[in-house]
Structure formats: structure tokens, C-alpha cells
Design a protein around this motif. Structure first.
Motif, mmCIF file in Angstrom:
data_model
loop_
_atom_site.group_PDB
_atom_site.id
_atom_site.type_symbol
_atom_site.label_atom_id
_atom_site.label_comp_id
_atom_site.label_asym_id
_atom_site.label_seq_id
_atom_site.Cartn_x
_atom_site.Cartn_y
_atom_site.Cartn_z
ATOM 1 N N ILE A 266 34.513 30.089 79.847
ATOM 2 C CA ILE A 266 35.188 28.592 79.482
ATOM 3 C C ILE A 266 36.264 28.910 78.563
ATOM 4 C CG2 ILE A 266 35.005 26.213 78.537
ATOM 5 C CD1 ILE A 266 33.096 26.545 80.579
ATOM 6 N N LEU A 270 36.460 23.177 75.079
ATOM 7 C CA LEU A 270 35.761 22.224 75.580
ATOM 8 C C LEU A 270 35.790 20.838 74.771
ATOM 9 C CD1 LEU A 270 33.623 21.165 77.860
ATOM 10 C CD2 LEU A 270 32.079 22.677 76.176
ATOM 11 N N LEU A 272 34.231 17.332 74.130
ATOM 12 C CA LEU A 272 33.132 16.420 74.722
ATOM 13 C C LEU A 272 32.882 14.914 73.669
ATOM 14 C CD1 LEU A 272 30.105 18.982 74.667
ATOM 15 C CD2 LEU A 272 31.319 18.024 76.594
ATOM 16 N N ILE A 275 28.819 11.124 70.936
ATOM 17 C CA ILE A 275 28.076 9.683 71.177
ATOM 18 C C ILE A 275 27.509 9.795 72.747
ATOM 19 C CG2 ILE A 275 27.707 7.420 71.082
ATOM 20 C CD1 ILE A 275 27.925 8.552 68.321
ATOM 21 N N ILE A 285 22.144 20.976 76.026
ATOM 22 C CA ILE A 285 23.352 22.216 76.391
ATOM 23 C C ILE A 285 22.799 23.567 76.204
ATOM 24 C CG2 ILE A 285 25.673 22.709 76.342
ATOM 25 C CD1 ILE A 285 26.180 19.916 75.382
ATOM 26 N N ARG A 286 22.524 24.705 76.863
ATOM 27 C CA ARG A 286 22.198 25.914 76.614
ATOM 28 C C ARG A 286 23.212 26.926 77.171
ATOM 29 N NH1 ARG A 286 18.898 29.289 74.817
ATOM 30 N NH2 ARG A 286 18.082 30.097 76.616
ATOM 31 N N GLY A 287 23.650 27.746 76.257
ATOM 32 C CA GLY A 287 24.653 28.856 76.887
ATOM 33 C C GLY A 287 23.717 29.948 77.129
ATOM 34 N N LEU A 288 24.214 30.582 78.218
ATOM 35 C CA LEU A 288 23.327 31.800 78.928
ATOM 36 C C LEU A 288 24.385 32.970 78.861
ATOM 37 C CD1 LEU A 288 21.204 30.054 81.688
ATOM 38 C CD2 LEU A 288 20.620 30.745 79.373
ATOM 39 N N HIS A 289 24.028 33.661 78.301
ATOM 40 C CA HIS A 289 24.850 35.054 78.234
ATOM 41 C C HIS A 289 23.990 36.235 78.453
ATOM 42 C CE1 HIS A 289 26.936 38.586 75.971
ATOM 43 N NE2 HIS A 289 27.901 38.054 76.504
ATOM 44 N N VAL D 262 22.085 17.051 67.087
ATOM 45 C CA VAL D 262 23.031 16.291 67.053
ATOM 46 C C VAL D 262 22.481 14.752 67.007
ATOM 47 C CG1 VAL D 262 25.282 15.400 67.528
ATOM 48 C CG2 VAL D 262 24.678 17.754 68.320
ATOM 49 N N ILE D 266 28.851 10.646 66.298
ATOM 50 C CA ILE D 266 30.243 11.498 66.245
ATOM 51 C C ILE D 266 31.258 10.642 67.107
ATOM 52 C CG2 ILE D 266 31.112 13.668 67.189
ATOM 53 C CD1 ILE D 266 28.922 14.094 65.344
ATOM 54 N N LEU D 270 34.674 15.910 70.259
ATOM 55 C CA LEU D 270 34.063 17.112 69.752
ATOM 56 C C LEU D 270 34.753 18.170 70.548
ATOM 57 C CD1 LEU D 270 31.898 18.584 68.002
ATOM 58 C CD2 LEU D 270 30.369 18.103 69.979
ATOM 59 N N VAL D 271 35.334 19.230 69.694
ATOM 60 C CA VAL D 271 35.913 20.394 70.325
ATOM 61 C C VAL D 271 35.131 21.498 70.104
ATOM 62 C CG1 VAL D 271 38.099 21.363 70.629
ATOM 63 C CG2 VAL D 271 38.184 18.783 70.120
ATOM 64 N N LEU D 272 34.701 22.261 71.234
ATOM 65 C CA LEU D 272 33.924 23.439 70.973
ATOM 66 C C LEU D 272 34.801 24.654 71.887
ATOM 67 C CD1 LEU D 272 30.369 21.957 71.922
ATOM 68 C CD2 LEU D 272 31.501 22.529 69.513
ATOM 69 N N GLY D 274 34.131 27.187 74.261
ATOM 70 C CA GLY D 274 32.928 27.327 75.464
ATOM 71 C C GLY D 274 32.294 28.638 75.235
ATOM 72 N N ILE D 275 33.452 29.714 75.162
ATOM 73 C CA ILE D 275 32.633 31.181 75.029
ATOM 74 C C ILE D 275 32.103 31.464 73.865
ATOM 75 C CG2 ILE D 275 33.471 33.550 75.357
ATOM 76 C CD1 ILE D 275 33.824 32.361 77.902
ATOM 77 N N ILE D 278 29.398 28.609 72.527
ATOM 78 C CA ILE D 278 28.122 28.205 73.306
ATOM 79 C C ILE D 278 27.493 29.386 74.049
ATOM 80 C CG2 ILE D 278 27.281 26.897 75.108
ATOM 81 C CD1 ILE D 278 29.343 24.796 74.542
ATOM 82 N N VAL D 279 28.372 30.081 75.004
ATOM 83 C CA VAL D 279 27.975 31.159 75.960
ATOM 84 C C VAL D 279 27.425 32.315 75.119
ATOM 85 C CG1 VAL D 279 28.426 32.561 77.857
ATOM 86 C CG2 VAL D 279 29.149 30.108 77.916
ATOM 87 N N ASN D 280 28.535 32.856 74.422
ATOM 88 C CA ASN D 280 27.960 34.235 73.862
ATOM 89 C C ASN D 280 27.017 34.062 72.773
ATOM 90 O OD1 ASN D 280 30.128 35.487 75.455
ATOM 91 N ND2 ASN D 280 31.517 35.780 73.682
ATOM 92 N N LYS D 281 26.940 33.192 72.199
ATOM 93 C CA LYS D 281 25.768 32.904 71.183
ATOM 94 C C LYS D 281 24.542 32.455 71.591
ATOM 95 C CE LYS D 281 27.664 32.408 66.679
ATOM 96 N NZ LYS D 281 28.079 31.614 65.438
ATOM 97 N N GLU D 282 24.494 32.007 73.071
ATOM 98 C CA GLU D 282 23.285 31.518 73.694
ATOM 99 C C GLU D 282 22.811 30.323 72.732
ATOM 100 O OE1 GLU D 282 20.357 33.940 75.289
ATOM 101 O OE2 GLU D 282 21.781 34.755 76.872
ATOM 102 N N VAL D 283 23.576 29.550 72.492
ATOM 103 C CA VAL D 283 23.237 28.229 71.587
ATOM 104 C C VAL D 283 22.325 27.328 72.338
ATOM 105 C CG1 VAL D 283 24.958 28.506 70.115
ATOM 106 C CG2 VAL D 283 25.090 26.804 71.693
ATOM 107 N N THR D 284 21.488 26.519 71.770
ATOM 108 C CA THR D 284 21.008 25.348 72.253
ATOM 109 C C THR D 284 21.450 24.127 71.540
ATOM 110 O OG1 THR D 284 19.076 26.628 72.980
ATOM 111 C CG2 THR D 284 18.778 23.927 73.060
ATOM 112 N N ILE D 285 21.937 23.065 72.339
ATOM 113 C CA ILE D 285 22.704 22.066 71.625
ATOM 114 C C ILE D 285 21.846 20.867 71.988
ATOM 115 C CG2 ILE D 285 24.581 20.344 71.111
ATOM 116 C CD1 ILE D 285 26.303 22.640 72.012
#
Lengths: 343, 343, 343, 343
Positions: A266, A270, A272, A275, A285-289, D262, D266, D270-272, D274-275, D278-285
């Protein structure tokens, strides 16, 4: 040996003679049987701004999806010997950082990358640390074995998403998206929406198990998915397009309580709605690397060997290594899906 | 109306004329289309010591697996109306206990049971609290809808076990075991071992998706499974036989880190080796009692409608309600798998 | 150097002069600061039938809980250097088996054991592969660092059990049970039942955070726990006694839907009631064998450094290494809880 | 009875005489003992654009956090009787939608809201469907019982985040953030970063258990948190400020593999990245909307009764109901944290 080399900060690769790589104490020398072209290889080929940001070493041999035969092992190698059939993981973790010491080597803070920070598999031979080499079953064809790496990423999302009996939308039907569809189908998803603007790719998605094909350029995706899910939305979304707007948009057809797995590159910000998209829907939301070594490898092998996952429709083109230019042009043009090279 | 009634503490049921049940404020009156015979119905039929312990009310109408059409609703019913096609959950939770107030109604401390503590579905009509009635899709055949209840239990084990790409052993190929096999296959298990001493049932298991059939009376189950799993053992075991020795034994072919789901009616004491079976292997043992309403219902429907789960091989016999004796005798003898009755 | 050695298949150890161990390519030589006596060391000391079954190498230096200072590193060691303060994991995984290649090295099929299959820490120095050595923070006292290993096992159960706000019963108040109590308290368990037949140990349990002390030899444990949990039972049980009857019994005071973590060395057959204990209650039983390297190490360190976990009450005795006999006799007699030795 | 009423689409409430509410068949009439002012009540008070969008009914009695005594029950009420001490959940699920029928009533598609779509608790009495009333223990003070509702939301994040031994950052130290800090501390978080621009609120955060106080208006939050976590970042973030930039920013000090919960409102996009985020960090939101009834209620009660969670520092002001204006002005000005009203 013959190899493809990135020599200069400009478009294209060279096909040239280079030394067979040396084999370190813990390295495995592999005669490459099949190599796959991945999206990051396309970036290196065309040399865009993303490359400027991350490539700090030239020349290098690209390519990181491959299968091959072990022809030599370093003196301290314990897991392999000559003639072993193997496949290679791209991420080489440092073994020292917090994540490496806590069971998460796939998000190592100091990752080395096969085919990028050290030489890759677009060559007759490659030398790889044994830590990221994996044996493959005798029955698994070389071509499938070369694709265990890219299958592993979407497989993680599908597996974590526990899609059996549920509905899944896959955004982007490039190779990663196609594998997401195939694995979703193998793992029992009852509705699988494949989204892409390329009709050619949608045709492949049908073969991979998509139950509904949607072209966002022509159709009102939100309305159609909501209708086909009784206005509840899909339970699982797998983003494999890299398109930030498609991802933002997808929250509108995600079910309350649903899960979004983000795999795609991405590049744009992004945006979003905190709310509506996240809080009120209680989404995850899960990032997968990358993959889990070697759990996803083994699961992908089993699915392929059992016949529940069939990936032939994704492999649209095959070329000898020296004809790599044809492959890269097809892949870039969107006319191909997965292109394989044979050194 | 005509109904099957358990009148006395002795073998057998009576087929007789009874009043159509009254419809309470929150009840739904259902014209039964199809009813399935379950193992607990067999117990009531033969009247064994287990029944002595738990039945405290006579006479009663047995039967709890059914589908049917709503013909009347109580004045406070909100979810249903006449002509709705429905299926029924067996467990009626109290709504007051710790588990009911904590999102676990399926393990309510004061459960009422359809077809046992209140009258069941072996009749032309049954009256059921709307809390445990569930609408079914128009496209779902009545026979499949009657079996959503028994499919739901093994479905939970398979779903929680995340079997996609993994190996599964199902102990006991009665209806519950057969559904475990079918759902495992639909959800992507790559190796599915079906275990039963009845060759007839093993033949059905093959049709349901078992990749390997094992008869413990004739074969060395542990050795065979260990061989076929490269000496690692299976990742998931689903116990649906009620045989405590078969369950103890299964820990010997369970993979280190594997999961065991216990569904069967394990009447004999279960003897385990604490160190070898549990601690050293780091196993997870999960008891599953009933379904999650109505998550498992909806997942089972989706799998059936998608065609990924096919249950026809399990339905071996069908009889009009008044010929119930034939069905019970076949089911008791082991010659049948799932028997359906049509009021 | 001086070391404790198991020379013969009979009771007792010898305190003798041995060679300082050699340091392999990937080994770390550690000057031992503090070593803890564990239950398996007691077995080796007294030489019982369990030892006959598993010890296949004599002589050896026992001891596997320790902290110390690095004094020398092998030529290929990457993570450590002289003067590093470290602690040691007991389990040395093979790196080759299914579990090792799938992120579960703690249940390796071919585990080597520090202080058993290779020489341990009841000595002035020990040589350990760097793979199982872990750096410790400067602020962490040597004595605490020596106990990170035994804290890690119950910590896993408490962490997985998500005990915050819930009730926990800990069976057996030896060192493992005491740590289970301490970590449960630190992680917010609101009711913590400590069970032991030793009043001395119950007194320590109180200091560790147990809210209720129960002596099964004197009190009706089931009745008391059920009363104190409003007849619901406890949410989480941690078995650290090795007593199979105590474990069987505990299912009677476990809440429906509760979880049981089994850590103790359950030598006698474990007899369970399949229906009542497992199926109807929908329990989860989890065996825990060892730690997760190094997640549990790091969590234990954080809890100790934050002051939320205090373990001083568990450390009842300290001796110089040469007075080990005193320590072993106290530990065997049940008069001590955790005994530390200082080489 | 006396009540606060929102009569007009403009700033302010009226304090006036209204009828004691009628008690429906399944309703419980409660004499309100204590009521808390929540952020949504502040919105209704000042009447902003958010209210324009969602309020479709006037007049109404606001207020949804309360405790009280049952004084009358509807004829079909089963769970309560006069004199019961109770607390009230805000969300009244429809019982019909997909989520309600799948164990997720807290994300019902057709939620009614206490104190908004039906009359609330800023009054001497309120009438509430028994489905969302919960008994409270005798020992729990009325003031704490009134706050079980707002404690429940952050409690979910902390509980799911499994913070024991880990580091947590809480963005925004209003009442929700303060409870997040308090529960994190009770559940064993070893580092707790409290972030707010109000020094007054940071002082309260210290009392609730924050180990580090950070004022983003004055300090470089990212740099400080990274330094204090050895450049790894925090494991868990709980967003309770509603500030989209603070949330975006937090991904820079989140550990690879970390989790973000979260809760905040909000309102801005919300501006994130993506790479990187979210992706590179393999976060869970994870979005969290409301509580789980009644699991979070019961857990919060246990933590309060055990003394591990102390909330007195959060309750900064108390007023008789008729002096509500003082409370609302203090709360709006940021000079107060949680304000309680006493009818």
C-alpha cells in the motif's frame, strides 16, 4: 554460470556470466530448477522511486522464489546434503533482535533479503544460509515448490481468518490474490469474491475457486457484496492489490466484527473513518509481512499434495532464464499472472 | 396428532394419538418435516442405566433433530411468523446462570433439553421457545436442515482445530464422526484418518472425505498413523466414539503440540498418562458439549449450500414416523448410520 | 574447578575437582553466580526409578537453573561477549525436527537437557550453547536471574489463562506453585486459592498473593472453593503438585468452560470422567512443558523489575555450593521451598 | 420525579418534573443512586454537529452510566426483584440481526441506546429492559457500580492485549484512558505510558498506575518511548483520545507485532502508512465498541472488590443531580475527570 544481474540504477537487467557463488560454512549451494517473478522483482526491473529508497547495493542478482537441488553444503550445515530437493525462504532474520528472540523471526528488525541484500535465484546457482532453506517432499513438482514462498503469505491470512463456511473478499487478483482465493476455497470458504479490473485475471480467479467475480471499474462492488451477503457484509477481506482506496472502500462491505488482512504494498496513504470503519464495526485489521517459517511452507505443501489447492491456472507463462525480458514485459503489462523462469 | 411417546421405564416407544401442543407466549409451533434419530434417542429407546440416572419425567416425546414449518406463533414471538422454514437447537439455556450471562449459553448450568425435559420432535407438531428456533435458507433441503444440529458439534472441533492443510484423526464413524470427516475435508484437512470397527461405516467415511480408513480391530492404528505422518503424529484428533480406551490410545499417535476434541459420550473412566500424554506433548484437550447458537448453524448451512460439505452418504435410511421401530433397530444394530423419520 | 557430580547409580552427589569445561565454537563459558535446586535435581540426588528410566550417561554435573557472568565465548558466538550477565534455558532443541522447524522448539522431539544430557550448573563454570543463553538486565539481581527458568513455566499458564479479574486455584505450593501464585497475583487474579498439605508452604503462599489457603488434608477443598465462587467454580486451575488424584479432584471445583494447565510431574495414571469432567463442562486442558524461549524470560524479568512480582518469600535457603547436602536434605524434607547454591 | 431533559436542539439541559416512567412487561424500574457523566452526554449538552447527525428524538432524558436499586419489576421479569442492587448496560441489542444471533450482541446492527434512543438515568428513576440490567455484589459501593459500564470498554482492550509483563501506552487520560491505565496496572503491565496534554490528568494517571507520564505538547513522545523500550516500542496501545493524529503517530512507537486497540471517538479521518504502519510491522488493530455483556462487568467487579483496581482518583467531582450544570461545565472545561451526579 549464467545469471540475471541488476548492474545500474536504470531500467532493465543484464544476462551475463558470473562466478558460481562461494559456499559459506552454513550455506547451501542450490542448482536452481524453477524461479518465479514477484512484484518486487518487477520494481527492480523498472527501477522506480521505491527502489531508490531501499536498494543500497549494486550489482546484485535478483529473484527470491525458487526451488532447486542441493549440490554442495558448507562444513557446518546440519540439515541438508547433496541431492536434497529444496525451496527457499526470502527473509533471513538476524537472530539477535527482540522479535527473533521472541519467536517472531518473520518480523526481524534487521532482516536480510534473498535476491536483494544478498544474491538471489535468477541464476543457475544460488548460495543460501541453511536457516532459510526447506526440504520439499519428493512428490511435489519443482514448479509448485518454487511457489511455496508466495503462497505462504495469503495462506496465513486465510488460516488466521478461519474462513471455513464464511465469506471472503480478495482485493486484487495478481498471484498473491489468486493464491488467497485458492487457499480460501481449499479451506472451505462458502462465498469467495474476487475483485480485479483485469478480466483476464478474473477468469483465472474463477478457476481458482472464486464464486463471484467483481470488476470495480464496471460494477458497484459495495452494493453487490452487501446484496449477496444479506446486507451483512463479508467476514474476511484479504487485500492483495496495494491500492489504498480499494482498501478504504472495502470497510463498507465488511461485516461488523469482520477481519481485514493487509498484504499488498500500500504505497499511498491509507485513509480510514475511525468511528465507522474501525470502532463501531469492531473490526480487526492485521498486517501480514512474509511467512511463518516453516509452518506456512508445510501447510502449503500439504494442500498442494492433497489436491485441494490447485495452482496451475495462476502459472500463465514459462520461459528459459535467458528470455527473462519476455517474462518481465508480460508481467508488467498485466497480461500474465505468475511467470516462471527456468535456468 | 400422531407422536412417538416414551411412557414407561422399559424398552421401546409407543406410537399414539396425543394433543397438539399448546403454544406459549414466546413459543413457535412447528409442523415437523424431517426428524433425525440421535444416539441419546437410542438410549431412551432401549432404556439403559444412563436413562435411569437422568430421566425424571414420564411420559415424554423424544427427538431433538428436526426441520419444519412454522404454523403458529405465540403472542410475544418476534423472530418468526407462519410459513417460516426452521430448524431447532436442542439446548434451552436458563438465561440466568453465570455462563448464560457470560456469552456461554451452550454450557448453561440449568439446561432444559428439547426431546427430553420438554417434548421433542418425533411427532407431527412440536412447540419450541423461539430462543432456540432458527430460520433456514429457502434453498436448503428439509433433510439437510434437520441435521444442522448434529453437524454443529463436530464442526466446532474442526473449526477450532484449524485443520486446513493439517492431518486429522476421527475416532468413531457414526453420524457425528462422519460429519467431522466431511467438515474436515471441506475445511482443507490434507490427511483424514477415519477409525471404526464397522467396515460399512468405513465405506461411508471414504465417501465423506476420509483419506485413510483404519479398523482398530484389524490394524495397528498407532503404527500406521505414525508412519503416514512421518513419525510426527496427527495434528488434530476428534473423538466421536465414546470409547475411553480408543481415546487414551489416541494420545500415542497425536503430534507433540496437537489438539484433541472430545465429543463422544465417554462413559467409562478415561485413563491418561499425565507426563507422556499431556505435559511432555503439550497437548490441548477440549471438551465440546453442543453447539454455539447460532454460529455453528450458519456455518453448517453455508458449507452445505456451497456444496463443499455433502452429507448424503451419511443418511442411510428413511422411514415414515410410524415405522420408527425399523429405524431404531437398524440404528442400534450398527447397520445404519443416520436414520431420518418423516411424520 | 569445583563441581557437584553424579558419579554412580545410587543416592547422593560428590563434590569434587573437575576440569573447567571446553568452549565449543558456539558455546558460552559462564562463571556461575547462583544456581537453584529443582525437583529433577532432587530425583537425581536420591536416584529413584524415574532416574533409571531416563539417565543414560554417567558421570554428569547436574543443575540447570542459574545465572552468571560470561567469561569466554566460542569463535562463532554472535550474541554474547565477556562480562555479559546471563541466564540459561534448560532445553536445547535439535533444530531439525517438525516442532523445531515450526516455531515450537520447546517441544523438540530430540531435546538435549542442560544439567542432564550435558553438564549443568552445579559448578564454578558451565559451558552452554549460545542458543539457550539469554542476557539479563543490569538491574536484575543474580538470585532472581537464576530463577527466570522455573518462573517461566507457570507464567505461561497464567498468561494463557488470562486470569485478570478471574479466580485461580494452584495445586501444590512448591516453587512452581508459588511462582504460579505470584504471577497470578501480578496479573490481576482476584481470587487465588493455594492448595498444599504443608502449612509452611501455605504461609509462603499467603505472602506470594494467595487470597485463600487450603489444606486438602484437613479441609473439604471442593466445598470451600464452590462456596467462595458462588457455586460456579474457579476459572483457571494450575496443577503443580504432580498428584494425579488432586488433579482429577480439581475438575469438581472447575467452572464450566474453565481451563486446566498441567505442569506437575504426574507419575500415577490420571483418571478422568470423560462426560462430567471434560465434555459437559467444555473444559480446556493444556499440558505445559518448559518455557517459550525467550518470551517467558523477558516477561518474567519485566514483572520482577516492575516490582509486581516479588519472589523473596519463595527463596527459603541459601548455601555455598560445597554445602549442597544441606540444601538437598532440606528440599527433600519439604522444610524448604526454593534453595539456592552459590559456587 | 425530577429529571434532566434535553428538550431542544440547542445548548443545555433542563431540570424539571416528569412522570415516573412506566414499567413494561420485561422492564425493571430503578431508583437511581449514582449516575456518571460520559463524553456523549457532553455532546448532547453542548449540541454539536455530531448530535445533529444522530439524535432523532426529542425530548429525551440523557445519562447511561448508573447504579441503583430495583423498586418495581414488570410481570415477565425473571432475573430481578425489588431491592436488588443493579447497574445498567447502555446497549440494548435487537436480538434479531446476524450479530445478535451469533454471540456478538455488542455490535448489534439495530442497537437501541439507554439515555439516547430511550430515556436514561439522569433522573430519580429509570425504566430499563431486564436484558441489560446486571446485579451487583453487596460489597460494591454505589459509586463504583455506576462506573462498571465505562470501565468495561478499556478493560476489554487490556484483557485482549494480555499486557502482563508487557508495556502499554494509553493515549488520552480522560476517564476511559484512566481506567485503561488502572486495569493495565492491575493486570501486570510493567511499563505504562500515560499521554495527555493536561497536566492535571497526568497527575491522576500517576495515581492510577502509569509509570511514565508524557505530555505530547511538550515532549517528543516517539523518542522517549523508543528510548524507554530499548528501541523496540510498546507492545500494546490503547487509544482513548479521539485524536486521529495522535493515533497515526502512535504507530511510530509501536513494537513490530504490537497491538492497537481503538476506543476513542476518532472524528477526523485517520491516515495510516499502509506499508510501514501495518504490513511491515505486522500490527493488529482492533476496534472496540462497548462492552461484552456481562463478562466485562463481572471482571471489573472482581478487580474492584479485590482492591487491585482503585478508581477513586478518577472521580474528581460529585454533585446533586439538580446542580448538573456545574458538573457539565467542569467536565467540558477539562478541569474534571469523572463527574458523578446524585439524584
Amino acid at each position: 554460470m549464467k545469471a540475471i544481474v541488476k548492474n545500474r540504477k536504470e531500467e532493465g537487467f543484464d544476462y551475463q556470466e558470473v562466478e558460481i557463488p562461494e559456499v559459506g560454512l552454513k550455506d547451501v549451494l542450490i542448482r536452481v530448477k524453477v524461479a518465479g517473478i514477484c512484484g518486487s522483482d518487477l520494481n527492480f526491473y523498472e527501477w522506480n522511486s521505491w527502489c531508490e529508497g531501499i536498494v543500497n547495493r549494486l550489482p546484485f542478482i535478483p529473484g527470491h522464489e525458487c526451488s532447486g537441488e542441493v549440490v554442495k553444503v558448507g562444513r557446518q550445515v546440519k540439515l541438508f546434503r547433496e541431492k536434497d530437493r529444496v525451496s527457499v525462504e526470502t527473509h533471513l532474520p538476524c537472530g539477535k533482535c527482540f522479535q527473533c528472540r521472541n519467536g517472531q523471526p518473520n518480523i526481524c528488525q534487521n532482516m536480510e533479503l534473498f535476491g536483494h541484500t544478498f544474491n538471489g535465484c535468477f541464476a543457475e546457482y544460488c548460495s543460501v544460509p541453511e536457516a532459510i532453506v526447506e526440504k520439499i517432499p519428493d512428490e511435489l513438482p519443482w514448479e509448485y515448490a518454487a511457489l511455496l514462498e508466495p503462497i505462504g503469505i495469503p495462506l496465513r491470512g486465510v488460516w488466521e481468518g478461519q474462513v471455513g463456511g464464511d465469506s471472503v473478499a480478495v482485493i486484487g487478483c495478481g498471484p498473491i490474490g489468486q493464491f488467497a482465493i485458492g487457499v480460501s476455497s481449499a479451506m472451505g470458504a462458502s462465498q469467495i469474491f474476487g475483485l480485479d479490473v483485469s478480466e483476464k485475471r478474473l477468469t483465472i480467479a474463477r478457476k481458482m475457486g472464486a464464486t463471484h467475480l467483481l470488476n470495480p471499474a464496471k460494477e458497484s462492488v459495495i452494493e453487490i457484496i452487501m446484496d449477496l451477503t444479506h446486507q451483512n457484509g463479508v467476514g474476511v477481506i484479504i487485500e492483495a492489490s496495494g491500492d489504498s482506496k480499494a482498501l478504504s472502500n472495502s470497510f463498507k462491505y465488511l461485516r461488523k466484527g469482520g477481519k481485514v488482512f493487509v498484504i499488498g504494498n500500500i504505497k499511498e496513504p491509507l485513509v480510514l473513518d475511525g468511528i465507522a470503519d474501525i470502532v463501531n464495526k469492531e473490526v480487526t485489521i492485521r498486517g501480514l509481512h512474509g511467512r511463518e517459517f516453516f509452518k506456512t511452507w508445510w501447510l502449503a505443501e500439504s494442500l498442494l499434495l492433497s489436491g485441494k489447492l490447485k495452482i496451475d491456472p495462476v502459472i500463465t507463462h514459462k520461459f528459459p532464464l535467458k528470455e527473462f525480458n519476455k517474462g518481465f514485459q508480460l508481467a508488467t503489462s498485466g497480461k500474465a499472472c505468475k511467470v516462471l523462469l527456468f535456468p
